[in-house]
Design a protein around this motif. Sequence first.
Motif, PDB file in Angstrom:
ATOM      1  N   VAL A  58       0.848  -1.192   0.000  1.00 49.27           N
ATOM      2  CA  VAL A  58       0.000   0.000   0.000  1.00 49.27           C
ATOM      3  C   VAL A  58       0.882   1.240   0.000  1.00 49.27           C
ATOM      4  CG1 VAL A  58      -1.930   1.103   1.147  1.00 49.27           C
ATOM      5  CG2 VAL A  58      -1.498  -1.312   1.502  1.00 49.27           C
TER       6      VAL A  58
ATOM      7  N   VAL B  57      -2.495  18.189   7.107  1.00 53.98           N
ATOM      8  CA  VAL B  57      -3.675  18.869   7.659  1.00 53.98           C
ATOM      9  C   VAL B  57      -3.543  18.979   9.174  1.00 53.98           C
ATOM     10  CG1 VAL B  57      -6.174  18.731   7.963  1.00 53.98           C
ATOM     11  CG2 VAL B  57      -5.152  18.107   5.784  1.00 53.98           C
ATOM     12  N   ILE B  58      -3.038  17.922   9.806  1.00 47.96           N
ATOM     13  CA  ILE B  58      -2.953  17.919  11.274  1.00 47.96           C
ATOM     14  C   ILE B  58      -1.810  18.805  11.776  1.00 47.96           C
ATOM     15  CG2 ILE B  58      -2.670  16.457  13.311  1.00 47.96           C
ATOM     16  CD1 ILE B  58      -3.731  14.141  11.569  1.00 47.96           C
TER      17      ILE B  58
ATOM     18  N   ASN C 231      -8.054  18.575  -1.216  1.00 42.69           N
ATOM     19  CA  ASN C 231      -8.229  18.291   0.204  1.00 42.69           C
ATOM     20  C   ASN C 231      -9.541  17.554   0.472  1.00 42.69           C
ATOM     21  OD1 ASN C 231      -7.384  18.192   2.764  1.00 42.69           O
ATOM     22  ND2 ASN C 231      -7.767  20.344   3.249  1.00 42.69           N
TER      23      ASN C 231
ATOM     24  N   ILE D 242      -4.031  11.982  -6.199  1.00 42.66           N
ATOM     25  CA  ILE D 242      -3.322  13.266  -6.168  1.00 42.66           C
ATOM     26  C   ILE D 242      -4.323  14.413  -6.302  1.00 42.66           C
ATOM     27  CG2 ILE D 242      -2.737  13.669  -8.620  1.00 42.66           C
ATOM     28  CD1 ILE D 242      -0.109  13.839  -5.973  1.00 42.66           C
TER      29      ILE D 242
ATOM     30  N   MET E 205       0.386   9.069  -9.828  1.00 42.92           N
ATOM     31  CA  MET E 205       0.279  10.297  -9.028  1.00 42.92           C
ATOM     32  C   MET E 205       1.044  11.444  -9.683  1.00 42.92           C
ATOM     33  SD  MET E 205       0.551   8.820  -5.158  1.00 42.92           S
ATOM     34  CE  MET E 205       0.080  10.274  -4.272  1.00 42.92           C
TER      35      MET E 205
ATOM     36  N   LEU F  31      -7.649   0.495  -2.197  1.00 41.50           N
ATOM     37  CA  LEU F  31      -6.332   0.011  -2.625  1.00 41.50           C
ATOM     38  C   LEU F  31      -5.768  -0.978  -1.621  1.00 41.50           C
ATOM     39  CD1 LEU F  31      -4.810   3.331  -3.924  1.00 41.50           C
ATOM     40  CD2 LEU F  31      -5.379   1.312  -5.260  1.00 41.50           C
ATOM     41  N   PHE F  32      -5.954  -0.663  -0.330  1.00 50.55           N
ATOM     42  CA  PHE F  32      -5.421  -1.549   0.705  1.00 50.55           C
ATOM     43  C   PHE F  32      -6.083  -2.923   0.605  1.00 50.55           C
ATOM     44  CE2 PHE F  32      -5.205  -3.436   4.911  1.00 50.55           C
ATOM     45  CZ  PHE F  32      -3.847  -3.322   5.161  1.00 50.55           C
TER      46      PHE F  32
ATOM     47  N   LEU G 136     -10.046  10.532  -0.421  1.00 51.78           N
ATOM     48  CA  LEU G 136      -8.696  10.040  -0.140  1.00 51.78           C
ATOM     49  C   LEU G 136      -8.758   8.766   0.703  1.00 51.78           C
ATOM     50  CD1 LEU G 136      -5.870  11.103  -0.744  1.00 51.78           C
ATOM     51  CD2 LEU G 136      -5.866  12.180   1.485  1.00 51.78           C
ATOM     52  N   MET G 137      -9.557   8.800   1.759  1.00 56.46           N
ATOM     53  CA  MET G 137      -9.661   7.643   2.647  1.00 56.46           C
ATOM     54  C   MET G 137     -10.335   6.474   1.932  1.00 56.46           C
ATOM     55  SD  MET G 137      -8.173   8.305   5.439  1.00 56.46           S
ATOM     56  CE  MET G 137      -8.713   6.887   6.382  1.00 56.46           C
TER      57      MET G 137
ATOM     58  N   VAL H  36     -10.829  14.682   1.887  1.00 52.14           N
ATOM     59  CA  VAL H  36     -10.378  13.608   2.779  1.00 52.14           C
ATOM     60  C   VAL H  36     -11.220  12.349   2.619  1.00 52.14           C
ATOM     61  CG1 VAL H  36      -9.907  12.990   5.166  1.00 52.14           C
ATOM     62  CG2 VAL H  36      -9.535  15.325   4.395  1.00 52.14           C
TER      63      VAL H  36
ATOM     64  N   VAL I 258       0.052   8.097   0.993  1.00 48.79           N
ATOM     65  CA  VAL I 258      -1.200   8.814   0.777  1.00 48.79           C
ATOM     66  C   VAL I 258      -1.663   9.451   2.099  1.00 48.79           C
ATOM     67  CG1 VAL I 258      -1.963   7.381  -1.134  1.00 48.79           C
ATOM     68  CG2 VAL I 258      -2.651   6.802   1.164  1.00 48.79           C
TER      69      VAL I 258
ATOM     70  N   PRO J 142      -0.782  13.826   3.117  1.00 53.54           N
ATOM     71  CA  PRO J 142      -1.641  15.024   3.177  1.00 53.54           C
ATOM     72  C   PRO J 142      -2.461  15.118   4.462  1.00 53.54           C
ATOM     73  CG  PRO J 142      -2.146  13.668   1.250  1.00 53.54           C
ATOM     74  CD  PRO J 142      -1.016  13.029   1.918  1.00 53.54           C
ATOM     75  N   LEU J 143      -2.882  13.949   4.973  1.00 52.20           N
ATOM     76  CA  LEU J 143      -3.629  13.979   6.235  1.00 52.20           C
ATOM     77  C   LEU J 143      -2.750  14.523   7.347  1.00 52.20           C
ATOM     78  CD1 LEU J 143      -5.360  10.476   6.075  1.00 52.20           C
ATOM     79  CD2 LEU J 143      -6.193  12.660   5.242  1.00 52.20           C
TER      80      LEU J 143
ATOM     81  N   ILE K  39      -5.831  14.911  -2.991  1.00 52.47           N
ATOM     82  CA  ILE K  39      -4.876  15.620  -2.135  1.00 52.47           C
ATOM     83  C   ILE K  39      -4.950  17.120  -2.415  1.00 52.47           C
ATOM     84  CG2 ILE K  39      -2.419  16.026  -1.739  1.00 52.47           C
ATOM     85  CD1 ILE K  39      -1.972  13.028  -2.138  1.00 52.47           C
TER      86      ILE K  39
ATOM     87  N   THR L  88      -7.812   4.947  -0.439  1.00 49.17           N
ATOM     88  CA  THR L  88      -6.797   4.226   0.328  1.00 49.17           C
ATOM     89  C   THR L  88      -7.342   2.889   0.798  1.00 49.17           C
ATOM     90  OG1 THR L  88      -6.026   6.356   1.086  1.00 49.17           O
ATOM     91  CG2 THR L  88      -5.152   4.445   2.203  1.00 49.17           C
TER      92      THR L  88
ATOM     93  N   TYR M 190     -12.021  16.814   9.781  1.00 50.87           N
ATOM     94  CA  TYR M 190     -11.382  17.431   8.621  1.00 50.87           C
ATOM     95  C   TYR M 190     -10.093  16.735   8.216  1.00 50.87           C
ATOM     96  CZ  TYR M 190     -14.791  21.028   9.293  1.00 50.87           C
ATOM     97  OH  TYR M 190     -15.983  21.667   9.406  1.00 50.87           O
ATOM     98  N   ALA M 191      -9.473  16.034   9.159  1.00 47.92           N
ATOM     99  CA  ALA M 191      -8.205  15.387   8.841  1.00 47.92           C
ATOM    100  C   ALA M 191      -8.394  13.910   8.519  1.00 47.92           C
ATOM    101  CB  ALA M 191      -7.236  15.547  10.006  1.00 47.92           C
TER     102      ALA M 191
END
Lengths: 250, 250
Positions: free
Chosen positions: A101, A112-113, B212, B206, B194, B224-225, B217-218, B214, A105, A108-109, B209, B221, B30-31
């Motif tokens: 994996v 943000v933090i 933003n 990308i 990317m 893909l995982f 993005l999640m 999220v 990725v 970016p998270l 990202i 991810t 947000y994150a």
Amino acid sequence: MSKAGWIRLVIVIAFFGALEIMCRIGWIDRLTMIPPTEMAEALWSMLLAGSITEDVLYSLRNTVAAVALSVLAGFVCGVIVHALPRLRRILDPLFASYYAVPVFVFYPLLVVIFGINATPLILIGAMFGIVAMLISTLTGLDRVPRVMFKSARMFQLDPLRSALLIKLPSAAPHLITGVKLAVVYSVIAVVAGEFILSSKGIGHRIAYAYNDFDSRTMYGLLLLLLTAVTVVTMSLHMWEHRLHSRWAKQ
Amino acid sequence: MMKHRAIDYVLLVVGLLVVWQICHELVGEYALTSPLATFAYAAKELGDAHFWNNAGASALALLYALIIAMVGGLAIGLALGLNRLAGDVADPMLITLFSVPKVTLYPVILLVFGLGLSAKVAFGALHGIFPVAIFTLNGIRKINPIYVKASRSLNLSRSRTIFTVLLPAALPEIVSGLRVGFAATILGTLIGEMFAATEGLGFMLIKAIDENNVELLMSLTLFLFLVAATANGILLAIDHRLHRRSAAAA
């Protein structure tokens, strides 16, 4: 140097020689790649002028921090997981597919933090390196002779001392493998992070030079990066071999 | 035994979800989106033709990259493994090439291949070919010399020696290499997308990202995982079985 070593040297020289000639006679156009000698020259003048010093140090500091974090945390977690076979069985599939994996990725998270600074870079580098170190620690501890653990119990060592005095040295060859992998993975994550989102660092400078069609800066920096990584991994590789063969003799 | 393993998997999944939820509570909406929100968003994405177009583009690039990495890696490993000196010369070179952070080469790949499918494929293949070659080379070199002698006394032709003796004998190592190479190729293709593509899941990543986004993005991810972990799990099972069989035969 051994015969194989000489042949390797000849191959490397021939490769760069061929590249040089192809660039010079125009088989590879200048926009795509500049001759290796010009890369070296560009790098040399940048180093002398000090225009990249700050970025190089920034990346270096972040990588060292990421490696230190992943090696330390990886070893500690490895020792803990090794002591709990049930937990290890549960986590095994996770370890086995972790590197399939693209972990960054999550970069970016982290931005943000923590904001655009060194912290997300270091953390993503550590996240990338830690599992390699953890797996190598587990492998290393599996190979420690049982008699070592028995003598640790005989001397009534507490868990911390038995980790530092018994487990650390006897698993050393595999731990070096882990350190080597942690270095490789941390560099990948830190540089990739700098490519994607950063305001400083060698990755950022390469991406910037690329967008700017500044091939001298770009190839100079690439040369620096690749040389540095090759030297570090090759030294660790040689060290690893020496430790492995010394252990095999005993 | 089977039941135990099923329980382990359930525990792992539940554990990961709990960790995820805790991280979500710590850093906020947000994150990092919560597992529930991510699953809901992922389900919505799975019904979207736009997602499947990109997934298809990634799958195609991955397929080409895998073919090049596997066939190329096998050929390189085999050719070098047949000759003792060639193997000695190439082994450290392959390891160096494997450990170079190939992310840094993305500007070069872009300049050579341009934006599009061939750059993605080149990036994926570049990541996958070295592990396959290294494992194959080591597998061939570790073959019991008796087998080679037997094939010689049976007067087998070179191609028959390769296909009926060497490849089957080195199969467990080769499958390990294919597994590691598979993971590296997925990673490489995604990174390629990317930086060097206008479609595909890496490109969606990308973009998420940059915007933003999220949730997206999640979801990506997660998807893909799951894909990578499933494929890896299957290859790992084959890998274990082959290694056990060859250990039993020895």
